[in-house]
Design a protein around this motif. Structure first.
Motif, PDB file in Angstrom:
ATOM      1  N   ILE A   1      34.455  22.414 -27.968  1.00  0.00           N
ATOM      2  CA  ILE A   1      33.789  22.210 -26.677  1.00  0.00           C
ATOM      3  C   ILE A   1      32.628  23.181 -26.486  1.00  0.00           C
ATOM      4  O   ILE A   1      31.630  22.885 -25.835  1.00  0.00           O
ATOM      5  N   GLY A   2      32.784  24.374 -27.081  1.00  0.00           N
ATOM      6  CA  GLY A   2      31.737  25.375 -26.935  1.00  0.00           C
ATOM      7  C   GLY A   2      32.067  26.624 -27.712  1.00  0.00           C
ATOM      8  O   GLY A   2      33.067  26.692 -28.433  1.00  0.00           O
ATOM      9  N   THR A   3      31.206  27.606 -27.584  1.00  0.00           N
ATOM     10  CA  THR A   3      31.383  28.878 -28.280  1.00  0.00           C
ATOM     11  C   THR A   3      31.310  30.032 -27.282  1.00  0.00           C
ATOM     12  O   THR A   3      30.754  29.896 -26.184  1.00  0.00           O
ATOM     13  N   GLY A   4      31.875  31.156 -27.670  1.00  0.00           N
ATOM     14  CA  GLY A   4      31.858  32.331 -26.806  1.00  0.00           C
ATOM     15  C   GLY A   4      31.633  33.596 -27.594  1.00  0.00           C
ATOM     16  O   GLY A   4      31.785  33.622 -28.821  1.00  0.00           O
ATOM     17  N   ILE A   5      31.278  34.638 -26.867  1.00  0.00           N
ATOM     18  CA  ILE A   5      31.156  35.970 -27.460  1.00  0.00           C
ATOM     19  C   ILE A   5      31.756  36.969 -26.478  1.00  0.00           C
ATOM     20  O   ILE A   5      31.487  36.906 -25.271  1.00  0.00           O
ATOM     21  N   ILE A   6      32.608  37.829 -26.965  1.00  0.00           N
ATOM     22  CA  ILE A   6      33.292  38.783 -26.099  1.00  0.00           C
ATOM     23  C   ILE A   6      32.307  39.837 -25.588  1.00  0.00           C
ATOM     24  O   ILE A   6      31.585  40.462 -26.364  1.00  0.00           O
ATOM     25  N   LYS A   7      32.295  40.021 -24.286  1.00  0.00           N
ATOM     26  CA  LYS A   7      31.437  41.017 -23.658  1.00  0.00           C
ATOM     27  C   LYS A   7      32.204  42.314 -23.383  1.00  0.00           C
ATOM     28  O   LYS A   7      31.687  43.405 -23.607  1.00  0.00           O
ATOM     29  N   HIS A   8      33.428  42.192 -22.871  1.00  0.00           N
ATOM     30  CA  HIS A   8      34.281  43.353 -22.600  1.00  0.00           C
ATOM     31  C   HIS A   8      35.721  43.007 -22.976  1.00  0.00           C
ATOM     32  O   HIS A   8      36.210  41.933 -22.619  1.00  0.00           O
ATOM     33  N   VAL A   9      36.397  43.901 -23.664  1.00  0.00           N
ATOM     34  CA  VAL A   9      37.836  43.774 -23.875  1.00  0.00           C
ATOM     35  C   VAL A   9      38.525  44.550 -22.757  1.00  0.00           C
ATOM     36  O   VAL A   9      38.314  45.761 -22.623  1.00  0.00           O
ATOM     37  N   ILE A  10      39.327  43.860 -21.950  1.00  0.00           N
ATOM     38  CA  ILE A  10      40.020  44.504 -20.830  1.00  0.00           C
ATOM     39  C   ILE A  10      41.398  44.993 -21.250  1.00  0.00           C
ATOM     40  O   ILE A  10      41.800  46.108 -20.945  1.00  0.00           O
ATOM     41  N   ASN A  11      42.140  44.150 -21.942  1.00  0.00           N
ATOM     42  CA  ASN A  11      43.502  44.473 -22.363  1.00  0.00           C
ATOM     43  C   ASN A  11      43.457  45.378 -23.589  1.00  0.00           C
ATOM     44  O   ASN A  11      43.110  44.941 -24.688  1.00  0.00           O
ATOM     45  N   ASN A  12      43.811  46.640 -23.413  1.00  0.00           N
ATOM     46  CA  ASN A  12      43.717  47.602 -24.515  1.00  0.00           C
ATOM     47  C   ASN A  12      44.668  47.283 -25.661  1.00  0.00           C
ATOM     48  O   ASN A  12      44.478  47.770 -26.786  1.00  0.00           O
ATOM     49  N   ARG A  13      45.690  46.470 -25.409  1.00  0.00           N
ATOM     50  CA  ARG A  13      46.583  46.060 -26.502  1.00  0.00           C
ATOM     51  C   ARG A  13      45.832  45.206 -27.521  1.00  0.00           C
ATOM     52  O   ARG A  13      46.185  45.163 -28.694  1.00  0.00           O
ATOM     53  N   LEU A  14      44.794  44.533 -27.063  1.00  0.00           N
ATOM     54  CA  LEU A  14      44.039  43.653 -27.948  1.00  0.00           C
ATOM     55  C   LEU A  14      42.893  44.357 -28.650  1.00  0.00           C
ATOM     56  O   LEU A  14      42.374  43.855 -29.650  1.00  0.00           O
ATOM     57  N   ARG A  15      42.481  45.504 -28.132  1.00  0.00           N
ATOM     58  CA  ARG A  15      41.293  46.172 -28.643  1.00  0.00           C
ATOM     59  C   ARG A  15      41.489  46.671 -30.081  1.00  0.00           C
ATOM     60  O   ARG A  15      42.470  47.346 -30.386  1.00  0.00           O
ATOM     61  N   LYS A  16      40.541  46.336 -30.920  1.00  0.00           N
ATOM     62  CA  LYS A  16      40.584  46.780 -32.314  1.00  0.00           C
ATOM     63  C   LYS A  16      40.184  48.237 -32.389  1.00  0.00           C
ATOM     64  O   LYS A  16      39.194  48.667 -31.783  1.00  0.00           O
TER      65      LYS A  16
END
Length: 217
Positions: free
Chosen positions: A200-215
């Motif tokens: 349907i579309g594409t995205g690009i992450i601007k901010h990671v909020i959940n620190n559990r997900l942050r690389k």
């Protein structure tokens, strides 16, 4: 009151005004003028976008001007604003907080339960995208470039209630399978969002909020 709280009040006032103007039950001058246009759903959403941008620019410029960082009426000077307890609010911090709230998603970063904020670009219908609008709360599947796993990703649009095929919008996104993607996401990471096998579309992450997900860097 702190400079941050002062700026936050302006940000909330902008949202309040947009909602007021688009509510036909409130008989303000602006809401009456908009109601008289008898707009359909798509054009009403365009008016929402226009109001958001105009008020964002007006409030942001005013805040910069009050902090001595921009002109107000072709005149730039330093002002001194104090709260009711005599604490000065001006002096440099208002401008930086204004940028954070009006251009860098500070409200969502402080208050959202989402996992990340992304810039989404919807395909047009001709490109194979949706044929109808997407409402805030829409839940397509997300696929990141680094993995074949698909996860549900609820999109809460920022400053929008509807998105049309071909639009670009910012959204706070909450995904399923947080544990699976733990320590794997980072800013500027790209992804697709899909309905089944249809992109349907594409995205690009601007901010990671959940620190559990942050690389980890």
């Amino acid at each position: 009151m702190t400079p941050k709280e002062f700026v936050k009040m302006f940000y909330l006032e902008r949202k309040s005004l947009v909602d007021l103007y688009l509510n036909s039950n409130h008989k303000t001058e602006v809401s009456k003028l908009i109601a008289d246009l008898k707009l359909d759903e798509e054009k009403t959403e365009k008016i929402r976008q226009i109001l958001n941008v105009v008020l964002r620019d007006a409030f942001y410029s005013t805040l910069l001007g009050l902090d001595g960082e921009a002109e107000i009426g072709e005149r730039q000077e330093n002002y001194k604003i104090e709260d009711e307890n005599g604490r000065e609010l001006t002096g440099g911090e208002i401008g930086s907080f204004a940028w954070e709230y009006f251009h860098n998603n500070r409200m969502e970063l402080d208050n959202s339960s989402a996992d990340f904020i992304a810039i989404l670009t919807y395909k047009t219908t001709e490109q194979g995208g949706r044929k109808t609008v997407a409402k805030t709360g829409y839940r397509p599947q997300i696929k990141f470039d680094f993995d074949e796993m698909h996860a549900s990703g609820q999109q809460m649009f920022i400053d929008r209630s509807l998105v049309f095929p071909g639009d670009t919008v910012e959204a706070a996104i909450k995904i399923s399978s947080v544990d699976y993607f733990s320590n794997q996401l980072m800013e500027k990471m790209k992804f697709e969002f899909r309905e089944g096998t249809t992109v349907i579309g594409t995205g690009i992450i601007k901010h990671v909020i959940n620190n559990r997900l942050r690389k980890s860097s």
